[in-house]
Design an enzyme around this catalytic site. Structure first.
Site, PDB file in Angstrom:
ATOM      1  N   SER A  89       0.810  -1.209   0.000  1.00 49.53           N
ATOM      2  CA  SER A  89       0.000   0.000   0.000  1.00 49.53           C
ATOM      3  C   SER A  89       0.853   1.274   0.000  1.00 49.53           C
ATOM      4  O   SER A  89       1.549   1.552  -0.971  1.00 49.53           O
ATOM      5  CB  SER A  89      -0.971  -0.026   1.189  1.00 49.53           C
ATOM      6  OG  SER A  89      -1.941   0.971   1.064  1.00 49.53           O
ATOM      7  N   ASP A 115      -2.048   6.134  -3.510  1.00 49.11           N
ATOM      8  CA  ASP A 115      -0.884   5.490  -2.906  1.00 49.11           C
ATOM      9  C   ASP A 115      -0.448   4.333  -3.813  1.00 49.11           C
ATOM     10  O   ASP A 115      -0.856   4.257  -4.974  1.00 49.11           O
ATOM     11  CB  ASP A 115      -1.208   5.023  -1.484  1.00 49.11           C
ATOM     12  CG  ASP A 115      -2.374   4.043  -1.446  1.00 49.11           C
ATOM     13  OD1 ASP A 115      -3.142   3.992  -2.428  1.00 49.11           O
ATOM     14  OD2 ASP A 115      -2.524   3.322  -0.444  1.00 49.11           O
ATOM     15  N   ASP A 167      -1.090   1.106  -4.105  1.00 48.68           N
ATOM     16  CA  ASP A 167      -2.056   0.168  -4.681  1.00 48.68           C
ATOM     17  C   ASP A 167      -3.382   0.823  -5.010  1.00 48.68           C
ATOM     18  O   ASP A 167      -4.338   0.144  -5.384  1.00 48.68           O
ATOM     19  CB  ASP A 167      -2.274  -1.022  -3.742  1.00 48.68           C
ATOM     20  CG  ASP A 167      -2.900  -0.623  -2.415  1.00 48.68           C
ATOM     21  OD1 ASP A 167      -2.732   0.543  -1.991  1.00 48.68           O
ATOM     22  OD2 ASP A 167      -3.562  -1.470  -1.779  1.00 48.68           O
ATOM     23  N   ASP A 204      -5.717   2.131  -3.223  1.00 48.36           N
ATOM     24  CA  ASP A 204      -6.915   1.994  -2.392  1.00 48.36           C
ATOM     25  C   ASP A 204      -7.214   3.297  -1.655  1.00 48.36           C
ATOM     26  O   ASP A 204      -8.252   3.416  -1.004  1.00 48.36           O
ATOM     27  CB  ASP A 204      -6.789   0.817  -1.422  1.00 48.36           C
ATOM     28  CG  ASP A 204      -5.709   1.018  -0.367  1.00 48.36           C
ATOM     29  OD1 ASP A 204      -4.840   1.896  -0.550  1.00 48.36           O
ATOM     30  OD2 ASP A 204      -5.725   0.284   0.641  1.00 48.36           O
TER      31      ASP A 204
END
Length: 450
Positions: free
Chosen positions: A96, A233, A235, A237
């Site tokens: 992440s 960020d 990934d 999410d």
């Protein structure tokens, strides 16, 4: 926190605690836990992603599980693909917003919700037992590759639409969002200017999309006269937003604005947030017919409460939003589309943000070894209740003590060896006073542990 899993899956420095051997065991454990079926696997752009993905897939195959490999994919796309293909679970290889030397393993349920701590504990028990299912030679799982991006965009456009076109500057931080987010914005009809959209695994800015890390995005929005800046960020999410004046819109403000927009879009209902969210959200959404419910920190806790209460929107003050009408996976890419729809329907972000109450929020991180966290929290809890005069106590995740005009949250990080302090007050003077007392208390508590 478990032995391997924290508040957001496994997340460790690569080839230290997180090795191909551990990824293989997690794959075997998940395959044993599922006892067959199909798993979607995707990864973010980190240089270690392919190594860990292949190890995990090998473990799944050895247990007789079929794999749909979607390759380089943001976490939201993994969650979407699970439901699209009717899979039994999904896995994202990602750390992440952590630095590039980290990577992680996060597991998802069939409905797109992350595995709960209880489910992760069962996986850990299987890993430690070594009692893995071993498929016969003619029952080993198979792998097929798939690309669900086109279907993701198609279905997103069925839910979100714009009447006008806008100029959007998009900073994906060289993360996995670069393979999807710009394309969705373009299909919405917007002019897209991309920054840091090279999925190389080498990050040129801090991945957490905050005011400091997005300074280049803010300058570009202003220089180009753009309507909005959107960032993700590693990934994707999470979402960070810059307004039409080139100003980073604070997380709390964006959380309030989007919660308010969802109330306007879908009607009165419950908004789920976490214990580290401030009073601005409550004060902004109450006149719109919203009710705030607080959960533990972490997207799985928010998703769980959304499902339990039938909430219409869930979000953390970290730019992590869950839109249950879309999916129970946190999705910064779909969130970006909703931000543009909100601007299209309600007006410029700089004007909308003026209506959100502004209080003073301070955050601090105090180094604390993971093995000291539990004992430190015992001491912090005991001393905090003595030191701070308070009216309300929330202890579902750390300790949050509240008065009518301020609150302080003490909480051990589930992803890093630190203790977090988050607080809010109506004045800067009061906020600084509270932080000084809180930091002193936490440092003393950690220091008392041998």
């Amino acid at each position: 926190m478990g032995k391997y899993f924290g508040t957001s899956g496994i997340r460790e420095v690569v080839n230290e605690r997180l090795t191909p051997e551990l990824a293989l065991k997690v794959g075997k454990a998940l395959g044993t836990y599922l006892d067959g079926g199909t798993v979607v696997v995707g990864k973010d752009t980190r240089t270690s992603g392919e190594m860990l993905k292949n190890a995990l897939i090998s473990g799944l195959l050895s247990a007789g599980v079929d794999v749909i490999d979607i390759g380089l994919a943001p976490t939201p796309l993994t969650g979407f693909a699970i439901r699209l293909y009717g899979a039994d679970a999904g896995v994202t290889i990602t750390a992440s917003h952590n630095p590039p030397e980290y990577n992680g393993i996060k597991v998802w349920q069939p409905d797109g919700m992350a595995y709960t701590p209880e489910m992760e504990a069962q996986l850990e028990a299987i890993v430690d037992s070594g009692n893995f299912k071993k498929a016969a030679w003619n029952e080993i799982g198979s792998v097929r590759k798939a690309d669900p991006r086109g279907e993701y965009i198609k279905r997103a456009l069925e839910m979100v639409g714009l009447e006008d076109s806008y100029t959007v500057v998009l900073d994906t931080g060289n993360g996995a969002g670069s393979v999807l987010s710009p394309y969705l914005q373009r299909e919405l009809g917007n002019k897209v200017i991309s920054l840091n959209s090279h999925p190389s695994g080498f990050f040129v800015r801090e991945l957490e999309p905050n005011a400091e890390s997005l300074s280049a995005l803010a300058k570009t929005v202003k220089a180009m006269g753009a309507d909005v800046g959107i960032a993700h960020d590693g990934d994707a999410d999470r979402i960070g937003v810059v307004d039409d004046g080139g100003n980073f819109v604070e997380y709390e403000v964006m959380l309030s604005l989007m919660a308010g927009y969802m109330l306007r879009k879908f009607g009165k209902g419950k908004i789920i947030t976490t214990v580290d969210a401030g009073f601005a959200l409550d004060d902004y959404i109450k006149p719109l017919g919203g009710e705030v419910i607080r959960a533990r920190v972490g997207d799985v806790a928010v998703a769980d409460e959304l499902a339990r209460h039938g909430g219409i929107f869930g979000g953390e003050p970290s730019g992590t939003w869950i839109i249950p009408q879309w999916n129970l996976t946190p999705d910064g890419i779909f969130a970006g589309a909703l931000v543009m729809e909100m601007v299209d329907k309600l007006g410029p972000l700089s004007e909308l943000a003026r209506d959100v109450p502004r209080y003073v929020t301070l955050r601090a991180k105090i180094p604390c070894p993971n093995e000291k966290k539990a004992k430190a929290m015992e001491i912090i809890g005991r001393e905090a209740l003595k030191t701070f005069g308070y009216k309300r106590l929330i202890d579902i995740d750390g300790i949050r003590i509240e008065n009518d005009e301020w609150w302080v949250l003490f909480r051990p990080s589930g992803t890093e060896p630190i203790m977090r302090i988050t607080l809010e007050a109506h004045t800067e003077e009061k906020a600084k006073e509270l932080m000084e007392r809180a930091e002193k208390l936490v440092k003393k508590a950690i220091g008392e542990i041998l």
